[in-house]
Design a protein around this motif. Structure first.
Motif, PDB file in Angstrom:
ATOM      1  N   TYR A 159      -1.313   5.224   4.039  1.00 24.75           N
ATOM      2  CA  TYR A 159      -2.701   4.553   4.064  1.00 24.75           C
ATOM      3  C   TYR A 159      -3.086   4.363   5.422  1.00 24.75           C
ATOM      4  CZ  TYR A 159      -4.502   2.877  -0.430  1.00 24.75           C
ATOM      5  OH  TYR A 159      -5.177   2.838  -1.755  1.00 24.75           O
ATOM      6  N   LYS A 203      -9.945  -0.266  -0.275  1.00 23.95           N
ATOM      7  CA  LYS A 203      -8.982  -1.156  -1.241  1.00 23.95           C
ATOM      8  C   LYS A 203      -9.632  -2.305  -1.449  1.00 23.95           C
ATOM      9  CE  LYS A 203      -4.837  -1.311  -3.852  1.00 23.95           C
ATOM     10  NZ  LYS A 203      -4.792  -0.783  -4.720  1.00 23.95           N
ATOM     11  N   LEU A 222       0.805  -1.142   0.035  1.00 26.45           N
ATOM     12  CA  LEU A 222       0.042   0.237   0.049  1.00 26.45           C
ATOM     13  C   LEU A 222       0.785   1.211  -0.153  1.00 26.45           C
ATOM     14  CD1 LEU A 222      -2.273  -1.071   3.007  1.00 26.45           C
ATOM     15  CD2 LEU A 222      -2.920  -1.342   0.528  1.00 26.45           C
TER      16      LEU A 222
END
Length: 98
Positions: free
Chosen positions: A32, A40, A28
Motif C-alpha cells: 500500500y 481507504k 493494510l
C-alpha cells in the motif's frame, strides 16, 4: 503478519472531529502507498472526510500536510511512498489564526 503492515494514524482538529478518534492502528496490505491509505480512509469515514482530503479531481488538497514518521511528503509523491510496518501517518489540516 502475512502480507500485511500495521500503521498508526494520528488525527488532529477537523479530522479528529470527523473520525471521532485521536489515534488508531490500521492493518493494510503490503505494498500500500500513502495515496491508497487516503482512499481507504475516505472509504471508512465517508463523504465528509473525502471532501476534506480531496479536491474535485480526487487529488489531495494542497493545503493539507502529510507526514510519515515525522517527515513531510508532498501530495504529488503520495503514490510513490510505500507504507512500511510500524509507520506513523499524520494528516495536518491547514493552520489558521493570526
Amino acid at each position: 503478519m502475512n502480507g500485511e503492515v500495521s500503521i498508526t494514524l494520528k488525527y488532529f482538529a477537523t479530522i479528529r472531529e470527523i473520525t471521532g478518534k485521536k489515534e488508531e492502528s490500521l492493518s493494510l496490505k503490503k505494498g500500500y502507498n500513502a495515496m491508497n491509505l487516503l482512499n481507504k480512509l475516505a472509504e471508512i469515514y465517508g463523504e465528509r472526510l473525502s471532501q476534506f482530503i480531496f479536491n474535485e479531481k480526487r487529488e489531495p488538497k494542497e493545503n493539507l500536510t502529510f507526514l510519515i514518521n515525522g517527515q513531510a511528503i508532498k501530495s504529488e509523491n503520495l503514490n510513490e511512498r510505500k507504507l512500511k510496518d510500524g509507520d506513523t501517518f499524520v494528516i495536518l489540516p491547514p493552520i489558521s489564526g493570526g
